[in-house]
Motif scaffolding. Structure first.
Motif, PDB file in Angstrom:
ATOM      1  N   TYR A  33       0.837  -1.196   0.000  1.00 59.73           N
ATOM      2  CA  TYR A  33       0.000   0.000   0.000  1.00 59.73           C
ATOM      3  C   TYR A  33       0.873   1.247   0.000  1.00 59.73           C
ATOM      4  O   TYR A  33       1.939   1.272   0.615  1.00 59.73           O
ATOM      5  CB  TYR A  33      -0.905   0.030   1.237  1.00 59.73           C
ATOM      6  CG  TYR A  33      -1.917  -1.084   1.270  1.00 59.73           C
ATOM      7  CD1 TYR A  33      -3.091  -1.014   0.524  1.00 59.73           C
ATOM      8  CD2 TYR A  33      -1.705  -2.206   2.059  1.00 59.73           C
ATOM      9  CE1 TYR A  33      -4.018  -2.034   0.559  1.00 59.73           C
ATOM     10  CE2 TYR A  33      -2.628  -3.237   2.096  1.00 59.73           C
ATOM     11  CZ  TYR A  33      -3.783  -3.143   1.344  1.00 59.73           C
ATOM     12  OH  TYR A  33      -4.703  -4.160   1.388  1.00 59.73           O
ATOM     13  N   ARG A  34       0.384   2.300  -0.674  1.00 62.18           N
ATOM     14  CA  ARG A  34       1.068   3.575  -0.678  1.00 62.18           C
ATOM     15  C   ARG A  34       0.159   4.617  -0.032  1.00 62.18           C
ATOM     16  O   ARG A  34      -1.065   4.507  -0.121  1.00 62.18           O
ATOM     17  CB  ARG A  34       1.456   3.989  -2.108  1.00 62.18           C
ATOM     18  CG  ARG A  34       2.381   2.971  -2.778  1.00 62.18           C
ATOM     19  CD  ARG A  34       3.679   2.786  -1.977  1.00 62.18           C
ATOM     20  NE  ARG A  34       4.535   1.747  -2.554  1.00 62.18           N
ATOM     21  CZ  ARG A  34       4.699   0.543  -2.046  1.00 62.18           C
ATOM     22  NH1 ARG A  34       4.035   0.176  -0.956  1.00 62.18           N
ATOM     23  NH2 ARG A  34       5.517  -0.313  -2.596  1.00 62.18           N
ATOM     24  N   LYS A  52      -7.386   8.031  -2.054  1.00 65.61           N
ATOM     25  CA  LYS A  52      -8.308   7.415  -3.014  1.00 65.61           C
ATOM     26  C   LYS A  52      -9.328   6.527  -2.319  1.00 65.61           C
ATOM     27  O   LYS A  52     -10.456   6.383  -2.779  1.00 65.61           O
ATOM     28  CB  LYS A  52      -7.542   6.612  -4.055  1.00 65.61           C
ATOM     29  CG  LYS A  52      -6.740   7.493  -5.001  1.00 65.61           C
ATOM     30  CD  LYS A  52      -5.952   6.667  -5.988  1.00 65.61           C
ATOM     31  CE  LYS A  52      -5.069   7.575  -6.836  1.00 65.61           C
ATOM     32  NZ  LYS A  52      -4.169   6.825  -7.699  1.00 65.61           N
ATOM     33  N   ARG A  53      -8.942   5.920  -1.227  1.00 66.73           N
ATOM     34  CA  ARG A  53      -9.835   5.034  -0.478  1.00 66.73           C
ATOM     35  C   ARG A  53     -10.678   5.789   0.545  1.00 66.73           C
ATOM     36  O   ARG A  53     -11.576   5.220   1.151  1.00 66.73           O
ATOM     37  CB  ARG A  53      -9.025   3.972   0.264  1.00 66.73           C
ATOM     38  CG  ARG A  53      -8.237   3.058  -0.643  1.00 66.73           C
ATOM     39  CD  ARG A  53      -7.283   2.188   0.184  1.00 66.73           C
ATOM     40  NE  ARG A  53      -6.402   1.425  -0.663  1.00 66.73           N
ATOM     41  CZ  ARG A  53      -6.657   0.202  -1.106  1.00 66.73           C
ATOM     42  NH1 ARG A  53      -7.769  -0.400  -0.762  1.00 66.73           N
ATOM     43  NH2 ARG A  53      -5.804  -0.417  -1.882  1.00 66.73           N
ATOM     44  N   THR A 125      -1.281  -6.805  11.423  1.00 62.81           N
ATOM     45  CA  THR A 125      -1.286  -6.934   9.961  1.00 62.81           C
ATOM     46  C   THR A 125      -2.692  -7.266   9.470  1.00 62.81           C
ATOM     47  O   THR A 125      -3.197  -6.649   8.532  1.00 62.81           O
ATOM     48  CB  THR A 125      -0.287  -8.022   9.503  1.00 62.81           C
ATOM     49  OG1 THR A 125       1.021  -7.676   9.962  1.00 62.81           O
ATOM     50  CG2 THR A 125      -0.289  -8.160   7.997  1.00 62.81           C
ATOM     51  N   GLN A 126      -3.332  -8.224  10.113  1.00 62.82           N
ATOM     52  CA  GLN A 126      -4.690  -8.621   9.733  1.00 62.82           C
ATOM     53  C   GLN A 126      -5.663  -7.448   9.905  1.00 62.82           C
ATOM     54  O   GLN A 126      -6.520  -7.209   9.053  1.00 62.82           O
ATOM     55  CB  GLN A 126      -5.150  -9.824  10.555  1.00 62.82           C
ATOM     56  CG  GLN A 126      -6.474 -10.389  10.110  1.00 62.82           C
ATOM     57  CD  GLN A 126      -6.448 -10.908   8.684  1.00 62.82           C
ATOM     58  OE1 GLN A 126      -5.452 -11.427   8.208  1.00 62.82           O
ATOM     59  NE2 GLN A 126      -7.548 -10.746   7.977  1.00 62.82           N
ATOM     60  N   PHE A 131      -9.043  -3.464   7.201  1.00 65.69           N
ATOM     61  CA  PHE A 131      -9.454  -2.059   7.120  1.00 65.69           C
ATOM     62  C   PHE A 131      -9.292  -1.506   5.708  1.00 65.69           C
ATOM     63  O   PHE A 131     -10.145  -0.790   5.215  1.00 65.69           O
ATOM     64  CB  PHE A 131      -8.651  -1.211   8.115  1.00 65.69           C
ATOM     65  CG  PHE A 131      -8.914   0.261   8.007  1.00 65.69           C
ATOM     66  CD1 PHE A 131     -10.137   0.797   8.369  1.00 65.69           C
ATOM     67  CD2 PHE A 131      -7.931   1.122   7.538  1.00 65.69           C
ATOM     68  CE1 PHE A 131     -10.370   2.166   8.267  1.00 65.69           C
ATOM     69  CE2 PHE A 131      -8.153   2.479   7.429  1.00 65.69           C
ATOM     70  CZ  PHE A 131      -9.389   3.011   7.795  1.00 65.69           C
ATOM     71  N   LEU A 132      -8.211  -1.856   5.051  1.00 69.93           N
ATOM     72  CA  LEU A 132      -7.905  -1.267   3.746  1.00 69.93           C
ATOM     73  C   LEU A 132      -8.627  -1.944   2.580  1.00 69.93           C
ATOM     74  O   LEU A 132      -8.679  -1.392   1.486  1.00 69.93           O
ATOM     75  CB  LEU A 132      -6.387  -1.262   3.507  1.00 69.93           C
ATOM     76  CG  LEU A 132      -5.614  -0.323   4.426  1.00 69.93           C
ATOM     77  CD1 LEU A 132      -4.119  -0.463   4.197  1.00 69.93           C
ATOM     78  CD2 LEU A 132      -6.064   1.119   4.238  1.00 69.93           C
ATOM     79  N   GLN A 133      -9.189  -3.118   2.796  1.00 70.84           N
ATOM     80  CA  GLN A 133      -9.901  -3.801   1.701  1.00 70.84           C
ATOM     81  C   GLN A 133     -11.317  -3.289   1.560  1.00 70.84           C
ATOM     82  O   GLN A 133     -11.869  -2.662   2.385  1.00 70.84           O
ATOM     83  CB  GLN A 133      -9.905  -5.305   1.931  1.00 70.84           C
ATOM     84  CG  GLN A 133      -8.547  -5.884   1.707  1.00 70.84           C
ATOM     85  CD  GLN A 133      -8.493  -7.388   1.903  1.00 70.84           C
ATOM     86  OE1 GLN A 133      -9.378  -7.979   2.478  1.00 70.84           O
ATOM     87  NE2 GLN A 133      -7.425  -7.995   1.436  1.00 70.84           N
TER      88      GLN A 133
END
Length: 133
Positions: A33-34, A52-53, A125-126, A131-133
């Motif tokens: 991820y950036r 963007k998210r 990590t999980q 969160f990001l998906q």
């Protein structure tokens, strides 16, 4: 003498680029991820921003932001009234920022300092991936 030492110590605490924040940033980057850092135009100046998210991550210190049931969330024994007021103000500011983010359509995740320890990296990590998906 004690208050002077504490004052010196607290003055060295930086709100940006803390060790827990650097750990989280390195982990997120390794996941592919950036992101952008510390955007002042977003309520609370989040530590990590995914424009963007429309998602942000705050990496909070357990002491300063009063992580409930955490051993790092202690109250100094001297000048107690000052500290209680300080912590209360921090908590209210955080809640206000979260409401503003919600109103703007942004999602946020709070990662606590104690969650960045090596023993909890897999869980962290999980949490970030979900969160990001």
């Amino acid at each position: 003498m004690l208050d002077i030492n504490r004052s010196l110590l607290m003055s060295k605490v930086d709100s940006k680029n803390s060790t827990p924040e650097l750990i989280v940033r390195k982990l997120i980057y390794s996941l592919g991820y950036r992101y952008r850092l510390h955007r002042k135009d977003i309520p609370g100046t989040p530590d990590i921003v995914f424009s963007k998210r429309k998602k942000v991550i705050f990496v909070h210190g357990c002491f300063w932001h009063r992580h409930e049931n955490c051993s790092k969330s202690t109250t100094p024994k001297s000048n107690v009234e000052f500290w209680i007021n300080k912590f209360s103000t921090n908590i209210q500011r955080d809640k206000s920022n979260y409401k503003k983010l919600d109103a703007m359509g942004w999602k946020y995740l709070v990662i606590w300092e104690c969650e960045t320890k090596k023993s909890g990296i897999d869980v962290l990590t999980q949490k970030i991936v979900e969160f990001l998906q």
